[in-house]
Design a protein around this motif. Sequence first.
Motif, PDB file in Angstrom:
ATOM      1  N   PRO A  80       0.813  -1.224   0.000  1.00 18.57           N
ATOM      2  CA  PRO A  80       0.000   0.000   0.000  1.00 18.57           C
ATOM      3  C   PRO A  80       0.847   1.274   0.000  1.00 18.57           C
ATOM      4  O   PRO A  80       0.428   2.286  -0.569  1.00 18.57           O
ATOM      5  N   LEU A  81       2.026   1.238   0.612  1.00 17.52           N
ATOM      6  CA  LEU A  81       2.886   2.429   0.604  1.00 17.52           C
ATOM      7  C   LEU A  81       3.324   2.743  -0.827  1.00 17.52           C
ATOM      8  O   LEU A  81       3.224   3.876  -1.283  1.00 17.52           O
ATOM      9  N   ALA A 132       8.470   8.618  -2.064  1.00 18.66           N
ATOM     10  CA  ALA A 132       9.536   8.206  -1.144  1.00 18.66           C
ATOM     11  C   ALA A 132       9.598   6.681  -1.005  1.00 18.66           C
ATOM     12  O   ALA A 132      10.681   6.105  -0.857  1.00 18.66           O
ATOM     13  N   ALA A 133       8.442   6.020  -1.093  1.00 12.94           N
ATOM     14  CA  ALA A 133       8.416   4.553  -0.964  1.00 12.94           C
ATOM     15  C   ALA A 133       9.122   3.867  -2.135  1.00 12.94           C
ATOM     16  O   ALA A 133       9.453   2.684  -2.062  1.00 12.94           O
ATOM     17  N   ALA A 134       9.392   4.618  -3.208  1.00 11.83           N
ATOM     18  CA  ALA A 134      10.148   4.052  -4.340  1.00 11.83           C
ATOM     19  C   ALA A 134      11.518   3.550  -3.905  1.00 11.83           C
ATOM     20  O   ALA A 134      12.126   2.724  -4.581  1.00 11.83           O
ATOM     21  N   ILE A 135      11.990   4.006  -2.762  1.00  8.96           N
ATOM     22  CA  ILE A 135      13.294   3.540  -2.263  1.00  8.96           C
ATOM     23  C   ILE A 135      13.267   2.025  -2.027  1.00  8.96           C
ATOM     24  O   ILE A 135      14.286   1.353  -2.114  1.00  8.96           O
ATOM     25  N   GLU A 136      12.072   1.477  -1.761  1.00 12.25           N
ATOM     26  CA  GLU A 136      11.904   0.018  -1.710  1.00 12.25           C
ATOM     27  C   GLU A 136      11.245  -0.509  -2.986  1.00 12.25           C
ATOM     28  O   GLU A 136      11.576  -1.594  -3.463  1.00 12.25           O
ATOM     29  N   CYS A 160       9.209   4.988   8.783  1.00 13.46           N
ATOM     30  CA  CYS A 160      10.287   4.103   9.239  1.00 13.46           C
ATOM     31  C   CYS A 160      11.095   3.686   8.019  1.00 13.46           C
ATOM     32  O   CYS A 160      10.560   3.075   7.107  1.00 13.46           O
ATOM     33  N   LEU A 161      12.360   4.037   8.016  1.00 14.84           N
ATOM     34  CA  LEU A 161      13.248   3.642   6.915  1.00 14.84           C
ATOM     35  C   LEU A 161      14.123   2.498   7.423  1.00 14.84           C
ATOM     36  O   LEU A 161      14.734   2.607   8.489  1.00 14.84           O
ATOM     37  N   TYR A 162      14.118   1.413   6.657  1.00 16.16           N
ATOM     38  CA  TYR A 162      14.822   0.192   7.060  1.00 16.16           C
ATOM     39  C   TYR A 162      16.081   0.059   6.217  1.00 16.16           C
ATOM     40  O   TYR A 162      16.011   0.095   4.988  1.00 16.16           O
ATOM     41  N   PHE A 163      17.220  -0.059   6.887  1.00 17.30           N
ATOM     42  CA  PHE A 163      18.494  -0.255   6.201  1.00 17.30           C
ATOM     43  C   PHE A 163      18.911  -1.709   6.377  1.00 17.30           C
ATOM     44  O   PHE A 163      19.154  -2.146   7.503  1.00 17.30           O
ATOM     45  N   VAL A 208      25.010  -0.913   1.902  1.00 20.17           N
ATOM     46  CA  VAL A 208      23.565  -1.127   1.861  1.00 20.17           C
ATOM     47  C   VAL A 208      23.245  -2.278   0.911  1.00 20.17           C
ATOM     48  O   VAL A 208      23.638  -2.256  -0.257  1.00 20.17           O
ATOM     49  N   ILE A 209      22.528  -3.295   1.424  1.00 18.24           N
ATOM     50  CA  ILE A 209      22.038  -4.391   0.597  1.00 18.24           C
ATOM     51  C   ILE A 209      20.673  -4.008   0.038  1.00 18.24           C
ATOM     52  O   ILE A 209      20.341  -4.278  -1.103  1.00 18.24           O
ATOM     53  N   GLU A 210      19.849  -3.421   0.897  1.00 17.63           N
ATOM     54  CA  GLU A 210      18.520  -2.990   0.449  1.00 17.63           C
ATOM     55  C   GLU A 210      17.968  -1.965   1.421  1.00 17.63           C
ATOM     56  O   GLU A 210      18.351  -1.922   2.588  1.00 17.63           O
ATOM     57  N   TYR A 211      17.052  -1.151   0.894  1.00 18.23           N
ATOM     58  CA  TYR A 211      16.245  -0.284   1.740  1.00 18.23           C
ATOM     59  C   TYR A 211      14.837  -0.860   1.750  1.00 18.23           C
ATOM     60  O   TYR A 211      14.359  -1.348   0.722  1.00 18.23           O
ATOM     61  N   ASN A 212      14.148  -0.755   2.887  1.00 15.97           N
ATOM     62  CA  ASN A 212      12.704  -0.993   2.912  1.00 15.97           C
ATOM     63  C   ASN A 212      12.054   0.281   3.426  1.00 15.97           C
ATOM     64  O   ASN A 212      12.647   1.016   4.217  1.00 15.97           O
ATOM     65  N   CYS A 213      10.818   0.517   2.988  1.00 18.52           N
ATOM     66  CA  CYS A 213      10.157   1.794   3.309  1.00 18.52           C
ATOM     67  C   CYS A 213       9.257   1.656   4.533  1.00 18.52           C
ATOM     68  O   CYS A 213       8.282   2.380   4.665  1.00 18.52           O
ATOM     69  N   ARG A 214       9.573   0.707   5.446  1.00 17.35           N
ATOM     70  CA  ARG A 214       8.628   0.307   6.502  1.00 17.35           C
ATOM     71  C   ARG A 214       9.375  -0.480   7.567  1.00 17.35           C
ATOM     72  O   ARG A 214      10.538  -0.830   7.371  1.00 17.35           O
TER      73      ARG A 214
END
Length: 425
Positions: A73-74, A96-100, A267-270, A281-287
Amino acid sequence: MDILVVGGGGREHAIIKKLRANPKTGRIYALPGNGGIAAEAECVDIQAKDIEGIVSFAVAQKIDFAVVAPDDPLVLGAVDRLHEAGIPCFGPNAAAAAIEGSKSFAKNLMRKYGIPTAQFRVFDAYETAAEYLATTDYPLVVKADGLALGKGVLICGNQAAAQAAVQSILVEKRFGSSGDKVVVEEFLRGPEVSVLAFTDGRNIVPMVSSMDHKRALEGDQGLNTGGMGAIAPNPYYTEEIAGRCMREIFQPTVRAMVAEGRPFKGCLYFGLMLTKNGPKVIEYNCRFGDPEAQVVLPLLETDLLDIMLAVEEERLGKIDIRFKPGAACCVIMASAGYPEQYQTGYPISDDSDGSAIVYHAGTSRQGDSIVSAGGRVLGVTATADTLRQAIDGAYAAVGKISFANAYFRRDIGRSALLASHSKER
Ligand code: AMP
Ligand code: GLY
């Protein structure tokens, strides 16, 4: 304050338990929630991807604050649409959620702003990808660009495997339009660390670090899953590394998103790998991560709703965010066969004594009983002064819970314990 929480897994259960603790909280609605969440929130049968359904419900119920927890949904713009309807939210907008939502976006962002990550190339045609695959070193990693339920990452030991991976993503469309592009990247080595952080677009406050256990089987064997357990804090993540991550990764990412006109709030997940050349950084999650939220939130001392409101109102710099000392361990009880085929619908009996928290992930109510209803069924979390005690506490509770076809890993936290012992020596 009436609150709506989008989602229905263990992560959402952990968020809802925290929101309940604030005296300002009135009703909580979970869309769609699950069998365990139903004890603390009203579950409403609206799916997390049904953006129109979510917005109409929020408007009709005059919701005061919405928390959008899952990635779909994000990325689909739930926060944009809720904001348009005048409802304050916790979570990033679609830009911004495009980061994931787009790995190629995230990788190009890191390249442009000098944020350490694996070397990579992006391809949208099989032929050019195949030419490149003939010239590189192996192993390497092939990733579908978009969301793929954590299954879009393929580690390839040789050229034939990499070509097959690219073929299945770009040509056979194994992940649908999430595979319109592929990212091919360098294979990195080192311990993995998850760091979730609150950010209001400008300020960033990292939470206690954690370690996921992604593989289905003990000893990190078998298929990748959503996560079979987690511990916090992560013993590999020292003060020194944390300082370096703040300077080289966290702050530069937040500033890069502002510079791109996509300030990230939520919440930005690294997902980090501690390589011999430093953290990358392996991945970003937007949550919030799942199951990371089920070990990080129990250690959070500051009120979660107060933090979420500060994020939305862009005053994160003005509040003090504290974590309890000690450790947490979450063991996922899954349906045997997950992440592939599995049977559900079995009644769950829970004789645990209440000292561990039993988060529900895939459960539903059937009359008076609660039955298994998903791959990941429960997340059993214990907190304690030490990691050893937290692990023992979680497994003691798991031993008192049963349902037909239950499966769990018996080694959650083992590698973290070994790492913390070798650090002491
Ligand atoms: P992701 O879905 O991007 O988190 O990837 C799933 C898992 O694949 C990660 O947790 C890593 O264990 C592994 N992985 C992803 N990218 C790389 C990489 N460049 N090098 C080594 N392992 C990787
Ligand atoms: N546990 C990894 C994730 O939430 O993506």
